[in-house]
Design a protein around this motif. Structure first.
Motif, PDB file in Angstrom:
ATOM      1  N   ILE A  28      14.894  19.842  61.930  1.00  0.00           N
ATOM      2  CA  ILE A  28      16.303  19.897  62.349  1.00  0.00           C
ATOM      3  C   ILE A  28      16.652  18.681  63.203  1.00  0.00           C
ATOM      4  CG2 ILE A  28      17.989  21.208  63.702  1.00  0.00           C
ATOM      5  CD1 ILE A  28      16.408  23.740  62.980  1.00  0.00           C
ATOM      6  N   THR A  29      15.790  18.377  64.176  1.00  0.00           N
ATOM      7  CA  THR A  29      16.053  17.258  65.080  1.00  0.00           C
ATOM      8  C   THR A  29      16.148  15.948  64.327  1.00  0.00           C
ATOM      9  OG1 THR A  29      14.848  18.398  66.844  1.00  0.00           O
ATOM     10  CG2 THR A  29      15.238  16.047  67.132  1.00  0.00           C
ATOM     11  N   THR A  30      15.163  15.679  63.468  1.00  0.00           N
ATOM     12  CA  THR A  30      15.144  14.416  62.733  1.00  0.00           C
ATOM     13  C   THR A  30      16.340  14.303  61.806  1.00  0.00           C
ATOM     14  OG1 THR A  30      12.719  14.415  62.813  1.00  0.00           O
ATOM     15  CG2 THR A  30      13.771  12.959  61.211  1.00  0.00           C
ATOM     16  N   SER A  31      16.650  15.363  61.087  1.00  0.00           N
ATOM     17  CA  SER A  31      17.762  15.325  60.134  1.00  0.00           C
ATOM     18  C   SER A  31      19.092  15.071  60.833  1.00  0.00           C
ATOM     19  CB  SER A  31      17.832  16.651  59.367  1.00  0.00           C
ATOM     20  OG  SER A  31      16.637  16.904  58.670  1.00  0.00           O
ATOM     21  N   THR A  32      19.338  15.767  61.939  1.00  0.00           N
ATOM     22  CA  THR A  32      20.623  15.612  62.620  1.00  0.00           C
ATOM     23  C   THR A  32      20.737  14.250  63.304  1.00  0.00           C
ATOM     24  OG1 THR A  32      19.719  16.790  64.556  1.00  0.00           O
ATOM     25  CG2 THR A  32      20.973  18.079  62.959  1.00  0.00           C
ATOM     26  N   ILE A  33      19.625  13.745  63.837  1.00  0.00           N
ATOM     27  CA  ILE A  33      19.676  12.435  64.493  1.00  0.00           C
ATOM     28  C   ILE A  33      19.909  11.328  63.475  1.00  0.00           C
ATOM     29  CG2 ILE A  33      18.149  10.707  65.555  1.00  0.00           C
ATOM     30  CD1 ILE A  33      17.310  12.754  67.565  1.00  0.00           C
ATOM     31  N   VAL A  34      19.218  11.388  62.321  1.00  0.00           N
ATOM     32  CA  VAL A  34      19.430  10.372  61.287  1.00  0.00           C
ATOM     33  C   VAL A  34      20.856  10.438  60.758  1.00  0.00           C
ATOM     34  CG1 VAL A  34      18.778   9.658  58.958  1.00  0.00           C
ATOM     35  CG2 VAL A  34      17.000  10.230  60.619  1.00  0.00           C
ATOM     36  N   LEU A  35      21.333  11.647  60.458  1.00  0.00           N
ATOM     37  CA  LEU A  35      22.701  11.804  59.972  1.00  0.00           C
ATOM     38  C   LEU A  35      23.707  11.360  61.033  1.00  0.00           C
ATOM     39  CD1 LEU A  35      22.510  15.273  58.151  1.00  0.00           C
ATOM     40  CD2 LEU A  35      22.973  13.050  57.094  1.00  0.00           C
ATOM     41  N   GLY A  36      23.460  11.736  62.281  1.00  0.00           N
ATOM     42  CA  GLY A  36      24.367  11.341  63.357  1.00  0.00           C
ATOM     43  C   GLY A  36      24.417   9.837  63.534  1.00  0.00           C
ATOM     44  N   GLY A  37      23.260   9.178  63.436  1.00  0.00           N
ATOM     45  CA  GLY A  37      23.241   7.718  63.534  1.00  0.00           C
ATOM     46  C   GLY A  37      24.029   7.061  62.422  1.00  0.00           C
ATOM     47  N   LEU A  38      23.898   7.587  61.198  1.00  0.00           N
ATOM     48  CA  LEU A  38      24.633   7.024  60.066  1.00  0.00           C
ATOM     49  C   LEU A  38      26.139   7.242  60.218  1.00  0.00           C
ATOM     50  CD1 LEU A  38      22.290   8.120  57.128  1.00  0.00           C
ATOM     51  CD2 LEU A  38      22.569   5.807  58.081  1.00  0.00           C
ATOM     52  N   VAL A  39      26.519   8.438  60.683  1.00  0.00           N
ATOM     53  CA  VAL A  39      27.946   8.721  60.896  1.00  0.00           C
ATOM     54  C   VAL A  39      28.509   7.820  61.994  1.00  0.00           C
ATOM     55  CG1 VAL A  39      29.608  10.460  61.642  1.00  0.00           C
ATOM     56  CG2 VAL A  39      27.782  11.085  60.058  1.00  0.00           C
ATOM     57  N   LEU A  40      27.761   7.637  63.080  1.00  0.00           N
ATOM     58  CA  LEU A  40      28.205   6.755  64.158  1.00  0.00           C
ATOM     59  C   LEU A  40      28.311   5.312  63.684  1.00  0.00           C
ATOM     60  CD1 LEU A  40      26.246   8.166  67.220  1.00  0.00           C
ATOM     61  CD2 LEU A  40      28.711   7.759  67.150  1.00  0.00           C
ATOM     62  N   ALA A  41      27.337   4.861  62.872  1.00  0.00           N
ATOM     63  CA  ALA A  41      27.386   3.492  62.353  1.00  0.00           C
ATOM     64  C   ALA A  41      28.607   3.306  61.458  1.00  0.00           C
ATOM     65  CB  ALA A  41      26.105   3.178  61.592  1.00  0.00           C
ATOM     66  N   GLY A  42      28.880   4.300  60.610  1.00  0.00           N
ATOM     67  CA  GLY A  42      30.062   4.213  59.765  1.00  0.00           C
ATOM     68  C   GLY A  42      31.348   4.212  60.565  1.00  0.00           C
ATOM     69  N   THR A  43      31.402   5.058  61.600  1.00  0.00           N
ATOM     70  CA  THR A  43      32.583   5.106  62.465  1.00  0.00           C
ATOM     71  C   THR A  43      32.767   3.785  63.194  1.00  0.00           C
ATOM     72  OG1 THR A  43      32.217   7.478  62.790  1.00  0.00           O
ATOM     73  CG2 THR A  43      33.696   6.370  64.329  1.00  0.00           C
TER      74      THR A  43
END
Length: 308
Positions: free
Chosen positions: A185-200
């Motif tokens: 859960i931690t790894t998946s959400t952090i990777v997804l969150g990083g990608l969303v932040l980079a896109g934003t």
């Protein structure tokens, strides 16, 4: 893992997040908040992915079956929390911001009770009230006049949204994520969150490839390793063991630790801040301490023993 080890990890996560206020204040002088957040979680994801692969392997099937709650946690609890908090603090005072963030344990406890149908015990309420009282004393310096003079703005609304986003991140896994280990859960959400932040950040025009000063790079690395990778692993593991309502009480330690770090950096501490810190710590200790069993009370046997 023993309860003491779980409490220690939660306190450690709070300490790392407290340090991030000081590191973030330094880093934001040379980088945009979006760029800081994007690199923070992208680097943390790059650390956690090989760790996950080495320890248990990435559960692709479990991630796919839980993709929507994981995406919600990444968008609301990582991207949303960071964006709302940093931009909210640009438009409100630190006193307002700290008071609103101090509502996070109460928001999480109520959401947890609604989603998981968990009763809120009197001990938890007492811990919450002590924690909120302590944070109020710390940020107001014990002045009633400072509290009476508060006014609310769009920045306050953004900080409240940030606190709500973190509460959602904490309560979602226990009910909506099925069959997925805490590290997954931690790894998946952090990777997804990083990608969303980079896109934003890209959409907002933030330059992710600009090279900041060496000190800022080091600050971002420390935030990535300790404030993201390690702190999130400890946090999600604790939530999976004791539930969000108990774990979130340790969020009240963040302003206390931030004050102590300020002391180490040479910043003066007032008597009101010491009193507030004592209230916060007392609230956490009281809410998490197991009450002594009454003499003659029945002790529940393990399920295997009962079945025999």
């Amino acid at each position: 893992m023993s309860p003491t080890a779980t409490w220690s990890r939660l306190a450690g996560a709070a300490l790392f997040w407290a340090a991030m206020f000081h590191l973030g204040k330094y880093a934001v002088s040379a980088m945009s908040p979006l760029a800081i957040g994007a690199w923070r979680f992208l680097i943390a994801g790059a650390i956690l992915l090989p760790m996950l692969q080495w320890r248990e392997g990435l559960d692709w099937r479990g991630v796919r079956s839980n993709r929507w709650p994981l995406l919600a946690m990444a968008v609301l609890g990582i991207c949303g929390f960071n964006v709302a908090l940093f931009y909210g603090l640009k438009h409100t005072s630190p006193v307002n911001g700290a008071l609103i963030v101090a509502l996070n344990p109460a928001i999480t406890t109520v959401l947890s009770a609604l989603l998981h149908r968990e009763p809120i015990r009197a001990r938890q309420w007492a811990g919450l009230l002590l924690g909120i009282a302590g944070v109020v004393v710390v940020v107001s310096h014990g002045s009633l006049a400072a509290l009476r003079a508060l006014s609310f703005s769009m920045g306050d609304v953004l900080v409240l949204l940030a606190a709500t986003g973190w509460a959602i991140y904490s309560v979602v896994p226990r009910r909506f994520v099925q069959g997925l280990a805490p590290l997954q859960i931690t790894t998946s959400t952090i990777v997804l969150g990083g990608l969303v932040l980079a896109g934003t950040a890209g959409v907002a025009g933030a330059d992710l490839l600009a090279v900041p000063p060496t000190g800022v790079i080091l600050a971002v690395l420390v935030m990535s390793v300790f404030g993201s990778a390690l702190a999130y692993v400890w946090w999600n593991d604790a939530v999976s063991r004791i539930g969000a309502a108990k774990a979130v009480l340790f969020m009240n330690l963040v302003p206390v630790f931030a004050t102590l770090i300020g002391v180490a950096l040479g910043q003066p501490v007032s008597g009101a801040q010491w009193v507030g810190a004592a209230l916060v710590i007392s609230g956490v200790l009281y809410a998490t301490r197991q009450p002594a069993a009454r003499p003659g009370a029945a002790v529940a046997l393990p399920l295997v023993r009962q079945a025999q």
